[in-house]
Design a protein around this motif. Sequence first.
Motif, PDB file in Angstrom:
ATOM      1  N   ASP A  44       5.992  -4.932  -4.737  1.00 36.06           N
ATOM      2  CA  ASP A  44       4.989  -4.007  -6.251  1.00 36.06           C
ATOM      3  C   ASP A  44       5.031  -5.608  -8.010  1.00 36.06           C
ATOM      4  O   ASP A  44       6.607  -6.073  -7.479  1.00 36.06           O
ATOM      5  CB  ASP A  44       5.172  -3.169  -6.656  1.00 36.06           C
ATOM      6  CG  ASP A  44       6.190  -2.575  -6.467  1.00 36.06           C
ATOM      7  OD1 ASP A  44       6.857  -2.833  -7.800  1.00 36.06           O
ATOM      8  OD2 ASP A  44       7.229  -2.108  -5.762  1.00 36.06           O
ATOM      9  N   LYS A  45       4.730  -5.412  -8.195  1.00 35.28           N
ATOM     10  CA  LYS A  45       4.799  -6.327  -9.614  1.00 35.28           C
ATOM     11  C   LYS A  45       6.012  -6.016 -10.312  1.00 35.28           C
ATOM     12  O   LYS A  45       6.841  -6.760 -10.831  1.00 35.28           O
ATOM     13  CB  LYS A  45       3.532  -6.320  -9.999  1.00 35.28           C
ATOM     14  CG  LYS A  45       2.671  -7.625 -10.066  1.00 35.28           C
ATOM     15  CD  LYS A  45       0.840  -7.390 -10.587  1.00 35.28           C
ATOM     16  CE  LYS A  45      -0.178  -7.608  -9.683  1.00 35.28           C
ATOM     17  NZ  LYS A  45      -1.305  -8.041 -11.117  1.00 35.28           N
ATOM     18  N   THR A 131       6.953 -13.576  -1.569  1.00 38.50           N
ATOM     19  CA  THR A 131       7.528 -13.417  -2.820  1.00 38.50           C
ATOM     20  C   THR A 131       8.266 -13.963  -3.278  1.00 38.50           C
ATOM     21  O   THR A 131       9.539 -13.774  -3.056  1.00 38.50           O
ATOM     22  CB  THR A 131       7.085 -12.028  -2.792  1.00 38.50           C
ATOM     23  OG1 THR A 131       5.637 -12.020  -2.279  1.00 38.50           O
ATOM     24  CG2 THR A 131       7.164 -11.028  -4.115  1.00 38.50           C
TER      25      THR A 131
END
Length: 149
Positions: A44-45, A131
């Motif tokens: 998640d961000k 990521t």
Amino acid sequence: AAVAAVVVGGTSAAVYLSLQQNDPSQTTQPSASEPGTQDTEPIDKQSVAALTPRGLKVTADQGALVELKWTLPAGARRYPVVLQRSPIKKGEQAITALGQGTTATRVAGLDPDSGYCFLVGVPLRISESSTVAWSKPTCIRGAVARSNP
């Protein structure tokens, strides 16, 4: 940034593997996901933002050699760090592996008459859809960072 993401995917895998070879005591792949979750779930961000390097700045510009410094959030210190620079000459790597928890580096072999931009990143997951928590860019000698699409 879209181009960097493509480059990062291929290069980061090599970066992580080379760090593993140098440190046999490290046996688990870094991941910001919670224990027990599948590695294919997106990070998640908020987790990415919490681990993003901050305050990247040039502390010395000596023409062919530049010194950079930044800070890492406490949670990011257990991850390897990578440096991205642009532009690069043909045959050079855009991304350089730095040690785990690194907060400063020197970049040599630069053209004293050219501008450059630098990013520091913390690879959180190395896979086909890697990521990386990237810092804000810092540029020298008139170079301008490309904005995200």
